[in-house]
Design an enzyme around this catalytic site. Structure first.
Site, PDB file in Angstrom:
ATOM      1  N   ASP A  63       0.876  -1.174   0.000  1.00 31.92           N
ATOM      2  CA  ASP A  63       0.000   0.000   0.000  1.00 31.92           C
ATOM      3  C   ASP A  63       0.912   1.223   0.000  1.00 31.92           C
ATOM      4  O   ASP A  63       1.569   1.513   1.002  1.00 31.92           O
ATOM      5  CB  ASP A  63      -0.889  -0.018   1.253  1.00 31.92           C
ATOM      6  CG  ASP A  63      -1.825   1.186   1.301  1.00 31.92           C
ATOM      7  OD1 ASP A  63      -1.681   2.100   0.457  1.00 31.92           O
ATOM      8  OD2 ASP A  63      -2.690   1.210   2.196  1.00 31.92           O
ATOM      9  N   VAL A  64       0.933   1.951  -1.114  1.00 36.17           N
ATOM     10  CA  VAL A  64       1.873   3.073  -1.231  1.00 36.17           C
ATOM     11  C   VAL A  64       1.558   4.210  -0.262  1.00 36.17           C
ATOM     12  O   VAL A  64       2.387   5.097  -0.059  1.00 36.17           O
ATOM     13  CB  VAL A  64       1.962   3.635  -2.688  1.00 36.17           C
ATOM     14  CG1 VAL A  64       2.469   2.580  -3.646  1.00 36.17           C
ATOM     15  CG2 VAL A  64       0.636   4.234  -3.145  1.00 36.17           C
ATOM     16  N   ASN A  90       3.487   4.655 -10.216  1.00 35.68           N
ATOM     17  CA  ASN A  90       2.345   4.644 -11.143  1.00 35.68           C
ATOM     18  C   ASN A  90       0.990   4.539 -10.441  1.00 35.68           C
ATOM     19  O   ASN A  90      -0.027   4.939 -11.001  1.00 35.68           O
ATOM     20  CB  ASN A  90       2.524   3.473 -12.117  1.00 35.68           C
ATOM     21  CG  ASN A  90       1.249   3.106 -12.831  1.00 35.68           C
ATOM     22  OD1 ASN A  90       0.879   3.736 -13.827  1.00 35.68           O
ATOM     23  ND2 ASN A  90       0.526   2.106 -12.319  1.00 35.68           N
ATOM     24  N   TYR A 155      -7.602  15.165  -8.037  1.00 33.06           N
ATOM     25  CA  TYR A 155      -6.726  14.451  -8.987  1.00 33.06           C
ATOM     26  C   TYR A 155      -5.721  15.433  -9.616  1.00 33.06           C
ATOM     27  O   TYR A 155      -4.520  15.184  -9.644  1.00 33.06           O
ATOM     28  CB  TYR A 155      -7.603  13.792 -10.056  1.00 33.06           C
ATOM     29  CG  TYR A 155      -6.859  12.912 -11.034  1.00 33.06           C
ATOM     30  CD1 TYR A 155      -6.528  11.605 -10.694  1.00 33.06           C
ATOM     31  CD2 TYR A 155      -6.494  13.372 -12.293  1.00 33.06           C
ATOM     32  CE1 TYR A 155      -5.850  10.791 -11.587  1.00 33.06           C
ATOM     33  CE2 TYR A 155      -5.814  12.567 -13.196  1.00 33.06           C
ATOM     34  CZ  TYR A 155      -5.501  11.271 -12.837  1.00 33.06           C
ATOM     35  OH  TYR A 155      -4.819  10.459 -13.720  1.00 33.06           O
ATOM     36  N   LYS A 159      -1.626  15.472  -9.164  1.00 33.85           N
ATOM     37  CA  LYS A 159      -0.744  15.304 -10.329  1.00 33.85           C
ATOM     38  C   LYS A 159       0.156  16.532 -10.522  1.00 33.85           C
ATOM     39  O   LYS A 159       1.306  16.399 -10.944  1.00 33.85           O
ATOM     40  CB  LYS A 159      -1.577  15.041 -11.584  1.00 33.85           C
ATOM     41  CG  LYS A 159      -2.311  13.691 -11.548  1.00 33.85           C
ATOM     42  CD  LYS A 159      -1.351  12.547 -11.380  1.00 33.85           C
ATOM     43  CE  LYS A 159      -2.012  11.189 -11.544  1.00 33.85           C
ATOM     44  NZ  LYS A 159      -1.060  10.091 -11.357  1.00 33.85           N
ATOM     45  N   THR A 190      -7.543   2.316 -20.593  1.00 35.14           N
ATOM     46  CA  THR A 190      -7.265   1.388 -19.478  1.00 35.14           C
ATOM     47  C   THR A 190      -8.577   1.060 -18.762  1.00 35.14           C
ATOM     48  O   THR A 190      -9.622   1.629 -19.071  1.00 35.14           O
ATOM     49  CB  THR A 190      -6.352   2.026 -18.412  1.00 35.14           C
ATOM     50  OG1 THR A 190      -7.049   3.138 -17.835  1.00 35.14           O
ATOM     51  CG2 THR A 190      -5.030   2.484 -18.977  1.00 35.14           C
TER      52      THR A 190
HETATM   53  N1  LIG Z   1      -5.833   6.040 -17.854  1.00 39.05           N
HETATM   54  C1  LIG Z   1      -5.622   7.308 -18.142  1.00 39.05           C
HETATM   55  O1  LIG Z   1      -6.270   7.902 -19.014  1.00 39.05           O
HETATM   56  C2  LIG Z   1      -4.528   8.068 -17.422  1.00 39.05           C
HETATM   57  C3  LIG Z   1      -4.127   9.316 -17.934  1.00 39.05           C
HETATM   58  C4  LIG Z   1      -3.120  10.022 -17.288  1.00 39.05           C
HETATM   59  C5  LIG Z   1      -2.507   9.504 -16.166  1.00 39.05           C
HETATM   60  N2  LIG Z   1      -2.925   8.287 -15.678  1.00 39.05           N
HETATM   61  C6  LIG Z   1      -2.245   7.791 -14.478  1.00 39.05           C
HETATM   62  O2  LIG Z   1      -1.619   6.555 -14.768  1.00 39.05           O
HETATM   63  C7  LIG Z   1      -1.582   5.735 -13.591  1.00 39.05           C
HETATM   64  C8  LIG Z   1      -2.232   4.385 -13.886  1.00 39.05           C
HETATM   65  O3  LIG Z   1      -3.559   4.617 -14.323  1.00 39.05           O
HETATM   66  P1  LIG Z   1      -4.479   3.456 -14.909  1.00 39.05           P
HETATM   67  O4  LIG Z   1      -5.414   4.094 -15.831  1.00 39.05           O
HETATM   68  O5  LIG Z   1      -3.657   2.314 -15.331  1.00 39.05           O
HETATM   69  O6  LIG Z   1      -5.305   3.097 -13.563  1.00 39.05           O
HETATM   70  P2  LIG Z   1      -5.871   1.714 -13.017  1.00 39.05           P
HETATM   71  O7  LIG Z   1      -6.954   2.062 -12.058  1.00 39.05           O
HETATM   72  O8  LIG Z   1      -6.190   0.809 -14.149  1.00 39.05           O
HETATM   73  O9  LIG Z   1      -4.626   1.153 -12.208  1.00 39.05           O
HETATM   74  C9  LIG Z   1      -4.198   1.745 -11.009  1.00 39.05           C
HETATM   75  C10 LIG Z   1      -3.555   0.680 -10.159  1.00 39.05           C
HETATM   76  O10 LIG Z   1      -3.067   1.274  -8.930  1.00 39.05           O
HETATM   77  C11 LIG Z   1      -3.379   0.387  -7.873  1.00 39.05           C
HETATM   78  N3  LIG Z   1      -3.423   1.112  -6.588  1.00 39.05           N
HETATM   79  C12 LIG Z   1      -4.386   1.972  -6.168  1.00 39.05           C
HETATM   80  N4  LIG Z   1      -4.117   2.384  -4.911  1.00 39.05           N
HETATM   81  C13 LIG Z   1      -2.951   1.792  -4.545  1.00 39.05           C
HETATM   82  C14 LIG Z   1      -2.166   1.827  -3.362  1.00 39.05           C
HETATM   83  N5  LIG Z   1      -2.545   2.557  -2.299  1.00 39.05           N
HETATM   84  N6  LIG Z   1      -1.021   1.098  -3.311  1.00 39.05           N
HETATM   85  C15 LIG Z   1      -0.646   0.333  -4.381  1.00 39.05           C
HETATM   86  N7  LIG Z   1      -1.353   0.254  -5.515  1.00 39.05           N
HETATM   87  C16 LIG Z   1      -2.503   0.975  -5.608  1.00 39.05           C
HETATM   88  C17 LIG Z   1      -4.739  -0.185  -8.255  1.00 39.05           C
HETATM   89  O11 LIG Z   1      -5.039  -1.361  -7.514  1.00 39.05           O
HETATM   90  C18 LIG Z   1      -4.548  -0.430  -9.739  1.00 39.05           C
HETATM   91  O12 LIG Z   1      -3.990  -1.696 -10.011  1.00 39.05           O
HETATM   92  C19 LIG Z   1      -2.310   6.531 -12.504  1.00 39.05           C
HETATM   93  O13 LIG Z   1      -1.372   7.250 -11.724  1.00 39.05           O
HETATM   94  C20 LIG Z   1      -3.175   7.482 -13.311  1.00 39.05           C
HETATM   95  O14 LIG Z   1      -3.509   8.635 -12.582  1.00 39.05           O
HETATM   96  C21 LIG Z   1      -3.914   7.559 -16.270  1.00 39.05           C
END
Ligand SMILES: NC(=O)c1ccc[n+]([C@@H]2O[C@H](COP(=O)([O-])OP(=O)(O)OC[C@H]3O[C@@H](n4cnc5c(N)ncnc54)[C@H](O)[C@@H]3O)[C@@H](O)[C@H]2O)c1
Length: 256
Positions: A63-64, A90, A155, A159, A190
């Site tokens: 848990d980060v 990430n 959010y 960021k 995603t």
């Molecule tokens: N999908 C998009 O459009 C997008 C765009 C820009 C940035 N991002 C960023 O990219 C990253 C990944 O996004 P994604 O779309 O793959 O999201 P996602 O929800 O598919 O994956 C996020 C992962 O983080 C894990 N997680 C959440 N809380 C946690 C914690 N406390 N400790 C450890 N793990 C934890 C979740 O279980 C999940 O597996 C994020 O930081 C998101 O903000 C996503």
């Protein structure tokens, strides 16, 4: 043998989505992957998928947002491999809603995962990298940290903090051999995006229309930029954020 051969690499939140895509991509370049994930089911299965492709990968229940959990992760990796070469921050969790009625806990939760969590992992792994005199930390920020995206105040704030932290610590550690960089993905296909579309708080067609390239990003396109930035090819790049957004941030949204 790839360009990241045997580099010990932690990817947080790599059970699915962008994190898993990055883990797969870096593993294919030779990196040893540690999947640091809150969801034990997806974390374990992601590591298993990588191993079944012939890569070296383990899952560490993490848990980060919990300093002890993060320290356990870092100590365990150092005990097993003797070093940490790359950390990819990430993990993320997004909520959409009006600021004036946002449950206070939603604010805390998002700041906790995407700002405090990045700090905790960067601090713990950074201490190891400073002792080594080498290492790369790559923080996943977002286009939402570069400009206002209404209904996502927590959010966006988290960021934007990641972008600032990257600049600050990148300079602080520049003479210690540790690079700190950030990638700001545009809207990416995603589970997180799909969930928002299903919940009707995101409209895919609207995003595609807003994107200069007329489409959202694929996970592979984010992962390939990450691979470049953590590799030695990017050894003079630190304390900065690279947008991988198909022109989204640059475009003033005037008609083409
Ligand atoms: N999908 C998009 O459009 C997008 C765009 C820009 C940035 N991002 C960023 O990219 C990253 C990944 O996004 P994604 O779309 O793959 O999201 P996602 O929800 O598919 O994956 C996020 C992962 O983080 C894990 N997680 C959440 N809380 C946690 C914690 N406390 N400790 C450890 N793990 C934890 C979740 O279980 C999940 O597996 C994020 O930081 C998101 O903000 C996503």
């Amino acid at each position: 043998m790839g360009e990241l051969d045997k580099r010990v690499t932690i990817v947080t939140g790599a059970g699915r989505g962008i994190g898993f895509g990055i883990a797969k991509h870096l593993a294919a370049a030779g990196a040893i992957i540690i999947i640091a994930e809150l969801n034990a089911e997806t974390g374990a299965s992601a590591a298993e998928q990588l191993r079944s492709n012939g890569y070296e990968a383990t899952f560490v229940d993490t848990d980060v947002t919990d300093p002890e959990s993060v320290q356990r992760l870092v100590d365990g990796v150092v005990e097993r491999y003797g070093r940490i070469d790359i950390l990819v921050n990430n993990a993320g969790a997004a909520e959409v809603g009006r600021t004036e009625s946002m449950p206070v806990q939603d604010w805390y939760d998002q700041i906790d995962v995407m700002c405090n969590g990045v700090f905790l992992c960067l601090r713990a792994a950074g201490a190891v990298m400073i002792r080594q005199g080498a290492g790369v930390i790559l923080n996943i920020s977002s286009i939402a940290g570069l400009g206002a995206w209404p209904l996502r105040s927590a959010y966006d704030a988290a960021k934007a903090a990641v972008i600032s932290l990257t600049e600050n610590v990148g300079c602080e550690w520049a003479r210690k051999g540790v690079r700190v960089v950030s990638v700001a993905p545009g809207v990416t296909r995603t589970n997180m995006l799909q969930q928002m579309v299903d919940d009707k708080v995101a409209d895919l067609a609207q995003y595609e229309d807003r994107a200069p390239m007329g489409r959202v990003a694929e996970v592979e396109e984010i992962a390939s930029a990450v691979q470049f930035l953590v590799s030695d090819r990017a050894k003079y790049i630190t304390a900065t954020t690279v947008s991988v957004d198909g022109g989204w941030t640059a475009w003033g949204n005037l008609p083409l």
